[in-house]
Design a protein around this motif. Structure first.
Motif, PDB file in Angstrom:
ATOM      1  N   LEU A 132       0.821  -1.215   0.000  1.00 47.43           N
ATOM      2  CA  LEU A 132       0.000   0.000   0.000  1.00 47.43           C
ATOM      3  C   LEU A 132       0.852   1.261   0.000  1.00 47.43           C
ATOM      4  O   LEU A 132       0.313   2.364   0.085  1.00 47.43           O
ATOM      5  CB  LEU A 132      -0.943   0.007   1.216  1.00 47.43           C
ATOM      6  N   GLN A 134       2.878   2.473   2.328  1.00 47.75           N
ATOM      7  CA  GLN A 134       2.640   3.208   3.569  1.00 47.75           C
ATOM      8  C   GLN A 134       3.832   3.275   4.511  1.00 47.75           C
ATOM      9  O   GLN A 134       3.731   3.879   5.575  1.00 47.75           O
ATOM     10  CB  GLN A 134       1.456   2.569   4.305  1.00 47.75           C
ATOM     11  N   GLN A 138       3.601   6.389   7.091  1.00 39.46           N
ATOM     12  CA  GLN A 138       3.281   6.173   8.496  1.00 39.46           C
ATOM     13  C   GLN A 138       4.427   6.580   9.414  1.00 39.46           C
ATOM     14  O   GLN A 138       4.197   7.017  10.542  1.00 39.46           O
ATOM     15  CB  GLN A 138       2.881   4.714   8.723  1.00 39.46           C
ATOM     16  N   THR A 175      -1.782   1.890  12.490  1.00 41.12           N
ATOM     17  CA  THR A 175      -0.711   1.265  11.721  1.00 41.12           C
ATOM     18  C   THR A 175      -0.895  -0.247  11.631  1.00 41.12           C
ATOM     19  O   THR A 175      -0.571  -0.855  10.608  1.00 41.12           O
ATOM     20  CB  THR A 175       0.659   1.591  12.327  1.00 41.12           C
ATOM     21  N   LEU A 178      -3.401  -0.937   8.825  1.00 43.25           N
ATOM     22  CA  LEU A 178      -2.798  -0.762   7.506  1.00 43.25           C
ATOM     23  C   LEU A 178      -1.834  -1.898   7.181  1.00 43.25           C
ATOM     24  O   LEU A 178      -1.766  -2.362   6.036  1.00 43.25           O
ATOM     25  CB  LEU A 178      -2.064   0.581   7.441  1.00 43.25           C
ATOM     26  N   ASN A 181      -3.925  -4.921   6.207  1.00 44.99           N
ATOM     27  CA  ASN A 181      -4.493  -4.716   4.875  1.00 44.99           C
ATOM     28  C   ASN A 181      -3.431  -4.893   3.793  1.00 44.99           C
ATOM     29  O   ASN A 181      -3.678  -5.502   2.748  1.00 44.99           O
ATOM     30  CB  ASN A 181      -5.103  -3.318   4.764  1.00 44.99           C
ATOM     31  N   SER A 182      -2.250  -4.357   4.063  1.00 46.21           N
ATOM     32  CA  SER A 182      -1.167  -4.457   3.093  1.00 46.21           C
ATOM     33  C   SER A 182      -0.722  -5.897   2.914  1.00 46.21           C
ATOM     34  O   SER A 182      -0.451  -6.353   1.793  1.00 46.21           O
ATOM     35  CB  SER A 182       0.006  -3.584   3.543  1.00 46.21           C
ATOM     36  N   ASP A 216      -8.219   4.838   2.771  1.00 45.55           N
ATOM     37  CA  ASP A 216      -7.877   4.716   4.193  1.00 45.55           C
ATOM     38  C   ASP A 216      -6.395   4.970   4.398  1.00 45.55           C
ATOM     39  O   ASP A 216      -5.991   5.646   5.352  1.00 45.55           O
ATOM     40  CB  ASP A 216      -8.266   3.348   4.711  1.00 45.55           C
ATOM     41  N   GLY A 217      -5.552   4.444   3.511  1.00 49.06           N
ATOM     42  CA  GLY A 217      -4.126   4.684   3.630  1.00 49.06           C
ATOM     43  C   GLY A 217      -3.743   6.106   3.319  1.00 49.06           C
ATOM     44  O   GLY A 217      -2.730   6.620   3.823  1.00 49.06           O
TER      45      GLY A 217
END
Length: 222
Positions: A132, A134, A138, A175, A178, A181-182, A216-217
């Motif tokens: 993602l 991130q 993050q 975090t 995420l 999800n990633s 969301d990310g």
């Protein structure tokens, strides 16, 4: 549960003509490839090849940008994934290579210790799979949030343990979500058969799930 990422850098002009301004992502069986062109020193350009697959071992990190066995592995995995020949040529042309593993870690371990003398941010606190995009995002938000809480200590609005606990409380769930999800996305892209992967993407695009996850990310969590 992890993935293996192999980077290679080739001289500019190795990619197909006309693709210099584009980033391409190619999906194959059990692996995918990113190719892009970037500017470098003295006006030179470089082509980048990234091959991502499920981690099937415990190989260490090649931090020297030199091991040619990484280049050979990239080429072999591109062929096994039945990806286009021009990607194989790009991988074979890489003059510098780098490899590392990315694994999902327990997100519940404490982020601070030594009576507040040490605190973790970024990948040190929550190793973020790359699917993602991130990791850096993050880490910057961690730093911002931690700075806000430490400013409260300077203003005598909180003591150090309270500030560190507040930082961790604000950032840990966001975090962790995420990262999960990633990792799920990474499993879909590298672990599922092509038919299942493609149907997953069609379904999540049609239902709006994919848009929700990516938005969301993109929304700051501080």
């Amino acid at each position: 549960t992890g993935i293996r990422i192999r980077w290679g850098v080739a001289p500019g002009g190795t990619r197909e003509e006309g693709t210099e301004s584009e980033l391409h992502q190619w999906f194959g069986e059990g692996a995918y490839c990113l190719s892009a062109t970037y500017g470098g020193t003295e006006g030179r350009s470089y082509d980048q090849c990234v091959v991502v697959s499920a981690d099937d071992g415990n190989a260490g990190v090649n931090a020297e940008w030199g091991a040619m066995d990484v280049r050979d592995d990239m080429e072999a995995r591109l062929r096994a994934a039945a990806l286009p020949d021009h990607l194989v040529t790009l991988a074979r042309s890489c003059e510098r290579c780098f490899e590392l593993g990315a694994h999902l870690h327990n997100p519940l371990v404490p982020w601070s210790g030594l009576d507040g003398r040490a605190v973790l941010i970024g990948d040190a606190a929550h190793a973020m799979p790359p699917f993602l995009g991130q990791g850096t995002n993050q880490a910057v938000q961690d730093a911002y949030c931690l700075a806000q809480e430490l400013a409260r200590v300077q203003r005598n609005q909180a003591d150090l343990p309270e500030a560190l606990a507040a930082y961790e409380g604000k950032r840990k769930f966001a975090t962790a979500r995420l990262a999960v999800n990633s990792r799920v996305l990474g499993f879909v892209e590298t672990g599922l058969p092509a038919v299942a992967r493609d149907n997953f993407f069609r379904a999540t695009a049609f239902t709006g799930v994919a848009k929700t996850v990516f938005l969301d990310g993109a929304i700051p969590k501080v």
